[in-house]
Design a protein around this motif. Structure first.
Motif, short mmCIF file in Angstrom:
data_model
loop_
_atom_site.label_atom_id
_atom_site.label_comp_id
_atom_site.label_asym_id
_atom_site.label_seq_id
_atom_site.Cartn_x
_atom_site.Cartn_y
_atom_site.Cartn_z
N LYS A 252 40.37 29.44 38.95
CA LYS A 252 41.62 30.02 39.46
C LYS A 252 41.36 31.29 40.25
CE LYS A 252 46.30 30.98 37.80
NZ LYS A 252 46.95 29.81 38.40
N GLU A 253 40.39 32.12 39.79
CA GLU A 253 40.12 33.37 40.49
C GLU A 253 39.55 33.11 41.88
OE1 GLU A 253 37.32 37.38 40.12
OE2 GLU A 253 37.49 35.99 38.43
N GLN A 254 38.56 32.22 41.98
CA GLN A 254 37.96 31.96 43.28
C GLN A 254 38.93 31.23 44.20
OE1 GLN A 254 35.52 33.42 44.25
NE2 GLN A 254 34.43 34.03 42.41
N ALA A 255 39.77 30.35 43.64
CA ALA A 255 40.78 29.69 44.48
C ALA A 255 41.72 30.73 45.08
CB ALA A 255 41.58 28.68 43.65
N GLY A 256 42.09 31.73 44.28
CA GLY A 256 42.92 32.81 44.80
C GLY A 256 42.20 33.62 45.86
#
Length: 934
Positions: A911-915
């Motif tokens: 989720k962090e890298q997608a953001g």
């Protein structure tokens, strides 16, 4: 001349070969049916044409220096017609990169624009490309032309366009693939078209050749195992007694399996690749495609009866000299048997289902092949899931080019007899047709004759049920669905669903998400059921603007649903006004799904949803009042305090607002768009919050409608009728970057047209450049437009990288390069991904410039990870040498494990890298599997 059809023509539009069979209506009777195999004229070599019974389903994109003009002319066309058939296949095996194959398989790929120019997949940018629909049209047009020319030569003034056409499709084709097939046929001039599924067509061929006494007893079940070039289909047909006669009923159809001879060719190519690649570990995409084509021919020979022990396969090397650059390897019979028998037809237990691993040939040519390539496992699961007991099926009918091999037929039959030991005294019967190559076309023609003259037909209706998602999704993996059309519904049957009564918005856009399933034979129309995602296939959304008459405006109408099976075997869904005469027929939106999955419908559906835990409707209404206090006429609240006010009312900072709440607030901000220009502060706050609440532009089933209304509000006329081109300034470009994923291709092009005059001004044209900070945000916005074609992206990136050649770089350059050259799109189709050779150029420029600041360093690492991210699509992945260099660079810079994993293997981003990739944190509740087209 047009008029009553004189012929019934069955057309097998196959993945590997096409065929036609013809029945002259006036010369046929029930007792004396005449079925002719229609010859197909085609080029077979330079200046040589021939009449053959099969047309290989290959299209060669001419235009290179290797073929002189006029060398593939046809009797009816002497001006370089499209090169299809035998010569196309053979030329494509010799000259890589120009061959279009497996067009039919691409018709079911929702991750690309099936009507866009994407084939040959992975070919160099200078090679002209066509869409899968156009490729199918060209093949059908060739059949039309050869049939018309042959009839004219025979002195018959009849056209194929005026005949009754029965066109075959895989049993597992979904509604969109069926519709696109009909579109291709219509474009070729074929208007009187009926579709029939290939396994049924093969069975009709067997019925015709077997004669009236089929030799089947009541209760006996036949399994049709159809493994063709691109798909695997299973069908169960049962003999039943009706009024003292044997009738036939289709009991079940298997799920869509993109698995067939193509996978086997690729598996053999991968087995030979180490010998062919020399010092490298992988061939480039064009070489690999050439090797797969060579393996196709060798496989057919080595699986035949009197085959040699080995065959030499040859491809072009990387050198300039065609002769000196050729590479050879020996493909042995033992290797073919090992790869295909053990990899695709292994011994398994009855009921053993497919596994997630063993992805033989997965995505090599960009197609979403099944994860488990073992046909025997899929067959085992199909039989068990459809109630085949300990006695097993009574007979088997083989179909598809793969079963030209007696070795593979024997393998499947031995496996099935082993599954049902109770049958040892009565082994499974084999039903045979006279030709596996022609059975489908001949059976299609026979089916057309039965429709014309009467006779025994296979009953059973449609093989799948249809559902609309309801809006009471909970936190587990199941969602409530309304069955709108059950399995076994017959063509033309209309089903009125009296309950539940739904409230339908008329005068404003509405959207329904529809699914189909073969796993629920007992569900009834109007029944609400709980289904797992694995049981469902998402169809294109139904999206429309329903009108309720002049001056009626927007209103809610109580309706019930009415469903019908069309002549194509697809769903037609309508809303009927309760107590009124209005009826609205809904239409599927045939654009790419762009990553929308079941998870989208679980968030909220067009049939309505309640509040979200912790955010009851009264709280949301209070938030609306706070927004009005800032933007409505007379409102005195300051825009700069709105975020704090909303966070206080909602009890959560804006980063913790879930998807549903964000969209509720976005709806409000869109509705008050006319008030956003009260002051510069009001505008800035509106731009900021609207973009935040609508990010990333998709993820909710209503987002396409919502984004359309947002775009319209941005471009509404100013008072006095003056047209505006949209907002500008830093806040506006940040907002547009946030919602870019929700803009369709046309809107992204329109937005780019506004931006490029500043970023890429035309020669001789002077423009006033915005401030540096605004230009950087414009670049970020432009780089987020993933639906733009790859040439446009390359043009952007080539400007961005210029400072890198002089050792100068900025944070926004890293971020933009990662988006423009990323291997894995977040919302765009796969066909717009930039060629890996360009990504490698940008990697070479990035690697020497390791930033010193932590912020820039992370942007640099993220860009490299996106450029090098592994997809297992040979046409998209960078070379192993560049991958190794990126891994060294990332390790040296101390990159986090998640970025390293993106480069090393196929993984979903966290989720962090997608953001980070999208530029903002994701809304809570947005499913990560929605990010990307896998």
């Amino acid at each position: 001349m047009a008029g009553n059809p004189e012929f019934i023509v069955g057309i097998d539009l196959g993945t590997t070969n096409c065929a036609m069979a013809t029945i002259p209506i006036s010369e046929s009777t029930r007792k004396g049916l005449r079925v002719d195999n229609s010859p197909i004229w085609q080029a077979v070599g330079v200046g040589e044409t021939r009449e053959l019974t099969l047309l290989p389903s290959f299209l060669y994109q001419t235009g290179g220096p290797e073929l002189p003009e006029g060398s593939w002319n046809l009797p009816w066309n002497s001006e370089d017609p499209p090169l299809v058939g035998v010569f196309a296949r053979e030329q494509g095996a010799r000259v890589p990169g120009r061959l279009v194959s497996s067009a039919k398989s691409w018709l079911v790929h929702a991750g690309v624009n099936r009507e866009g120019p994407i084939l040959p997949w992975g070919a160099p940018i200078q090679i002209p490309k066509i869409s899968p629909v156009d490729a199918s049209r060209i093949l059908l047009q060739h059949l039309v032309d050869t049939w018309n020319w042959s009839k004219k030569r025979e002195g018959q003034n009849v056209r194929l366009q005026d005949q009754t056409i029965i066109l075959t499709i895989p049993a597992s084709f979904d509604d969109m693939a069926r519709t696109l097939t009909i579109k291709a046929a219509n474009s070729a001039g074929l208007k009187k078209v009926t579709l029939i599924e290939e396994p049924q067509a093969a069975f009709y061929c067997w019925m015709m050749e077997e004669g009236p006494d089929l030799g089947l007893l009541p209760g006996e079940v036949v399994v049709v195992v159809d493994v063709g070039g691109g798909t695997t289909d299973f069908t169960l047909i049962e003999a039943v007694e009706q009024q003292g006669e044997i009738s036939l009923v289709r009991r079940a159809v298997g799920d869509h399996l993109l698995l067939g001879g193509d996978n086997m060719d690729m598996a053999l190519a991968k087995a030979l690749e180490p010998q062919m690649a020399g010092g490298s570990t992988r061939l480039d995409p064009v070489q690999f495609q050439q090797l797969a084509q060579q393996c196709r021919n060798a496989k057919e020979l080595l699986l035949s009866g009197n085959s040699p022990d080995a065959v030499t396969v040859t491809i072009q090397g990387r050198g300039r000299s065609i002769v000196a650059g050729t590479v050879q390897a020996r493909l042995s019979k033992d290797l073919v048997h090992q790869v295909i028998r053990e990899g695709f037809f292994p011994w398994v237990r009855l009921g053993e289902g497919p596994s997630a691993g063993n992805q033989t040939g997965l995505k090599e040519f960009g197609l979403p092949y099944v994860g488990d390539a073992a046909v025997s496992r899929h067959l085992s699961a199909f039989l068990k899931n459809n109630g085949i007991g300990k006695n097993g099926p009574d007979a088997i009918l083989f179909n598809g080019g793969v079963f030209q091999s007696e070795v593979l037929r024997a393998r499947v039959l031995e496996q099935m007899n082993g599954w049902f030991p109770e049958r040892k005294d009565k082994p499974i019967k084999v039903l045979a047709t006279s030709s596996l190559d022609l059975a489908v076309a001949r059976g299609a023609a026979h089916f057309g004759w039965i429709r014309h003259a009467g006779g025994r037909r296979i009953g059973g209706g449609i093989p799948r049920s249809y559902y609309v998602a309801l809006g009471d999704a909970d936190s587990n993996d199941q969602t409530s669905f309304l069955c709108v059309l059950p399995q076994k519904a017959e063509e033309g049957a209309e089903i009125a669903i009296s309950s539940p009564v739904l409230s339908l918005a008329v005068g404003t856009p509405v959207r329904f998400q529809v699914f189909s399933s073969t796993a629920r034979p007992g569900d009834l129309p109007g029944q609400q059921v709980r289904l797992n995602p694995g049981q469902l296939l998402a169809l294109p959304p139904i999206q429309t603007l329903l009108r309720g008459g002049k001056r009626m405006g927007v209103r809610d109408v109580d309706v019930t649903l009415v469903s019908r099976v069309t002549e194509l075997g697809t769903l037609e869904l309508a809303c009927a006004e309760l107590g009124g005469s209005n009826k609205w027929v809904l239409e599927f939106n045939l654009r790419p799904l762009d990553g929308e999955t079941l998870a989208v419908a679980q968030a909220e559906t067009a049939l309505g949803a309640g509040g979200v835990s912790g955010f009851p409707e009264e709280t949301i209404l209070q938030a609306y009042e706070a927004i009005d206090s800032v933007y409505q006429t007379g409102g005195l609240a300051k825009p700069g305090e709105l975020v704090k006010t909303l966070e206080s009312l909602l009890g959560a900072t804006r980063g913790d607002w879930p998807l549903y709440l964000c969209r509720k607030l976005a709806d409000k901000f869109i509705s008050i768009a006319d008030q956003r220009r009260k002051s510069s502060s009001h505008l800035a706050r509106w731009l900021n919050l609207t973009g935040w609440c609508l990010r990333p532009g998709y993820g909710d089933v209503r987002d396409p409608i919502r984004v359309g209304m947002f775009w319209k509000a941005l471009h509404a006329p100013l008072p006095g009728g003056t047209m505006r081109s949209g907002e500008s300034g830093i806040d506006a470009w940040i907002m547009m970057r946030r919602v870019a994923g929700g803009l369709n291709e046309n809107l992204q092009i329109a937005l780019w047209d506004r931006i490029k005059m500043f970023l890429m001004p035309a020669k001789g044209r002077s423009v006033v450049k915005p401030p540096v900070n605004e230009v950087q945000e414009m670049w970020r916005c432009a780089a987020s437009l993933e639906r733009l074609d790859s040439a446009t992206k390359i043009g952007m990136a080539d400007i961005l990288v210029r400072p890198l050649a002089h050792g100068i770089a900025q944070n926004h350059v890293y971020w933009c390069l990662g988006r423009l050259g990323g291997r894995w799109p977040s919302h765009g189709p796969w066909n717009t991904v930039v060629n890996p050779a360009k990504a490698e150029e940008w990697i070479d420029l990035l690697l020497p410039h390791v930033p010193e600041s932590a912020t820039d360093s992370h942007a640099w690492m993220l860009a490299l990870a996106q450029l090098a991210r592994r997809t297992e699509q040979r046409g998209l992945d960078i070379s192993e040498g560049h991958r190794k260099s990126v891994m060294i660079g990332l390790n040296s810079a101390g990159a986090p494990a998640e970025l390293l994993q993106m480069v090393e293997s196929v993984v979903d981003v966290g989720k962090e890298q997608a953001g980070n990739i999208l530029g903002d944190s994701l809304p809570l509740g947005l499913r990560l599997e929605q990010i990307g087209n896998a």
